[in-house]
Scaffold this motif. Structure first.
Motif, short mmCIF file in Angstrom:
data_model
loop_
_atom_site.label_atom_id
_atom_site.label_comp_id
_atom_site.label_asym_id
_atom_site.label_seq_id
_atom_site.Cartn_x
_atom_site.Cartn_y
_atom_site.Cartn_z
N THR A 133 5.62 -2.21 -8.63
CA THR A 133 4.94 -2.58 -7.46
C THR A 133 3.75 -1.78 -7.45
N ALA A 134 3.93 -0.55 -7.31
CA ALA A 134 2.66 0.56 -7.04
C ALA A 134 1.64 0.05 -8.04
N SER A 135 1.89 -0.04 -9.38
CA SER A 135 0.85 -0.58 -10.23
C SER A 135 0.17 -1.67 -9.80
N ARG A 136 0.92 -2.69 -9.30
CA ARG A 136 0.50 -3.88 -8.62
C ARG A 136 -0.57 -3.84 -7.48
N VAL A 137 -0.46 -2.73 -6.75
CA VAL A 137 -1.30 -2.48 -5.81
C VAL A 137 -2.52 -1.85 -6.23
N VAL A 138 -2.19 -0.99 -7.25
CA VAL A 138 -3.28 -0.25 -7.77
C VAL A 138 -4.48 -1.28 -8.37
N SER A 139 -4.00 -1.90 -9.24
CA SER A 139 -4.75 -3.18 -10.01
C SER A 139 -5.34 -4.03 -9.24
N LYS A 168 0.60 -1.95 2.13
CA LYS A 168 0.22 -0.86 2.99
C LYS A 168 0.72 0.58 2.70
N ARG A 169 2.14 0.51 2.51
CA ARG A 169 2.92 1.70 2.44
C ARG A 169 2.18 2.60 1.09
N VAL A 170 1.98 1.52 0.19
CA VAL A 170 1.54 2.25 -0.90
C VAL A 170 0.19 2.77 -1.16
N ARG A 171 -0.51 2.06 -0.24
CA ARG A 171 -2.10 2.49 -0.20
C ARG A 171 -1.86 3.80 0.69
N MET A 210 -2.64 16.79 -10.98
CA MET A 210 -3.15 15.47 -10.47
C MET A 210 -1.94 14.41 -10.49
N ALA A 211 -1.96 13.60 -9.23
CA ALA A 211 -0.78 12.94 -8.81
C ALA A 211 -0.89 11.58 -9.95
N THR A 212 0.32 10.96 -10.23
CA THR A 212 0.31 10.14 -11.00
C THR A 212 0.95 8.86 -10.22
N ILE A 213 0.88 7.81 -10.95
CA ILE A 213 1.50 6.37 -10.00
C ILE A 213 2.98 6.52 -9.94
N LYS A 214 3.79 7.56 -10.69
CA LYS A 214 4.85 7.62 -10.39
C LYS A 214 5.35 8.25 -8.91
#
Lengths: 346, 346
Positions: free
Chosen positions: B17-23, B34-37, B1-5
């Motif tokens: 930044t990744a966390s901010r997009v997720v939450s 957009k890149r993160v998504r 399973m992929a993690t946020i890292k």
DNA sequence: CTGAACATTGGGAACGTTTCCATAGTTCTA
DNA sequence: TAGAACTATGGAAACGTTCCCAATGTTCAG
């Protein structure tokens, strides 16, 4: 809430030692263990599942999807799963469909929800799901077991009684009592197990020399409402029959209710046979004779199969399920009754 | 399973930044988001509930204890809770008692189990629990709401229709139809809501000039089996009555079944009144007239109260619940029927 | 042009466990 | 009696998030 660190500190031991006492793994000197246990007691410490799950990657949680919780069919299944699971220290989380429209989307969403909740495994019941849906879902969570339905692409994860045979058993029950003129109240055509039992019923009729064409079939929806309406339609159609086979007990109960309303006494004037032998058959008026499916065994086998997958245990799994009929009061010989259409009071 | 890292790495951004997009909290440049998504999509990333729970101290999980999942009383409750909860992105975990003996211990164990599972809050239904039990349990998890019963020490966390009034409504329904000779099939004496409805029934009778002493009461257990047996006992007792009040629908259905067996037609020869207005009343033969309890509203109010406590939301909560009767076919005027004992075919 | 205000970003710390490794003490073997 | 083989113990690292703080870049007022 106290943590294991608090426990360790209070007991005057290291983190590892405290953990070993809690989980019961590894060796700890008896005296030390006692001190730790006292600290646990004193702080009313209980380990955090979240932390454990995070580390172990397992939530000890099994998800169950049920299309709708109404009637008496699904409840024993839930009860069984809960009991088995809880005995093993695991737990069940449930998602229900809310019936009515768009069952397929509901099922997908429900199962997705359970997957997102990090269930270790899933038990799914649904007639609305398509083969490709279950395949897609299985990619996200391969630990899926399906109850009361078989998907070709994952036969070994599907647990289902042989409803084709069940239908034959139903036919035999009626033929045995000398019935020759039949009506059928069927479930929805989209339900795999329904079509199997109807097909089985018709096959057996043909095998015993009765033309399936002569039996009037009404498709309904497994609900008492549907059974009631179907019985009404049946009587209105003027079709001659001495016995009705209902594809589940709920519809049979509805039919019973309609017959009672119109003064057509059961079984004196019509015989009625149910299917599933659920609790609703036991105390209907009259008590309903019904084809008994060993649902408990089906459920336990499915669950065990799932647990074996998830936790590589070696629980026993059964794949053949005996079907027979539970005799109660809703069937009699037709020479003791007159054909249903003969004298309906309606 | 992929993690946020993994997501962060693939998108070429930092963890935060990744966390901010997720939450969805905090500001992120549109292009970056957009890149993160895309990375999330590509890796099929889904955040781990365990990790979130660990950090936030909340599991978003509500535990429900139900004494037994049989019959039609509890199922709509579960269905309602699941629907409400899931709409809010939370989920339900259930524990059932397995009926039969030692219900009190079962209830304590069941609730304990749910507490140990880190539920944010609990909904409990049980007649077997003692006041001190609930107090003890409440010390471990104060977010508890009790349905269909009231504990004095926590009135504001208990949601229950006014069964004393419900009993009166039942009496009125029968009196309205000119009945004067009654029998009652009651639930277990240990059930608070049962004693309330029976008391309410008797009070109303007295108020309208009928001596409660003249009504024969049989204590039973809320099951169809019990209702069946009680009906039998009633008839055997030679007591005169034109109407039976059953403390729940399940027993009424059992009684109906027994009356049907002995040829005592309902309502022509005896009137039967149920209570709860569950699904089993709808398609019994004949359809059962029943005192309607707005169980859905009770459940939703209880749940909302709990959610307000757990997550300081401000969901609406209702404390008074209207009770009325749903008229169906099991009651008629007594001058159209002869007293039940007059000509039982038995 | 300068500094302040703001938008955007990266990464460390913390949540509560378990697991693993290192260390110290103890018993046993030859 | 030396060293091997255990037993008992402490503590760091890791699980996957979110939150906070610091750092960087950008905009804008004066």
């Amino acid at each position: 809430m106290a943590t294991i660190k608090d426990v360790a500190r209070l007991a005057g031991v290291g983190l590892g030692t405290a953990s070993r006492v809690v989980s019961g793994k590894g060796s700890v000197a008896p005296a030390t263990a006692k001190r730790v246990r006292r600290a646990i007691e004193q702080l009313n410490f209980r380990p955090s599942h979240a932390a454990r799950s995070l580390l172990s990657g397992s939530t000890q949680m099994i998800g169950v999807y049920i299309p709708i919780l109404k009637g008496t069919f699904y409840t024993p299944i839930l009860q069984t799963i809960d009991a088995e699971l809880r005995a093993g220290g695991r737990h069940m989380v449930v998602a229900f469909g809310h019936g009515s429209a768009d069952e397929r989307r509901q099922a997908i969403e429900g199962v997705q929800f359970l997957i997102n909740r990090d269930c270790d495994g899933l038990i799914v019941m649904s007639n609305a799901l398509l083969e490709k849906d279950i395949v897609a879902l299985g990619r996200e969570q391969p630990n899926i077991v399906v109850l009361n339905r078989v998907f070709e692409s994952m036969r070994d994860q599907c647990f289902c009684a042989d409803h084709l045979h069940g239908g034959a058993v139903a036919a035999q029950a009626l033929l045995q009592h000398q019935h020759r003129e039949f009506a059928v109240i069927a479930g929805p055509a989209s339900s795999q197990d329904n079509v199997a039992r109807i097909a089985g019923f018709m096959n057996e009729l043909r095998r015993q020399g009765i033309d399936p064409q002569t039996v009037r079939t009404i498709d309904s929806d497994f609900s008492p409402e549907g059974g009631w309406a179907s019985a009404k339609a049946l009587l209105a159609s003027k079709h001659r029959f001495t016995a009705v086979f209902c594809a589940n007990d709920e519809m049979a109960v509805g039919a019973l209710s309609y017959f009672q309303e119109t003064g057509l006494t059961v079984p004196q004037r019509v015989s009625v046979l149910g299917y599933d032998d659920t609790q609703s058959a036991e105390y209907s008026a009259p008590r309903l004779t019904s084809v008994h499916i060993p649902l408990r065994e089906v459920t336990v086998s499915g669950l065990n199969c799932l647990l074996n997958r998830c936790y590589d245990s070696l629980l026993p799994v059964q794949r053949e399920f005996p079907i027979n009929v539970t005799w109660r009061a809703s069937i009699t010989m037709p020479h003791q009754q007159r054909s249903a259409t003969a004298h309906p009071r309606t």
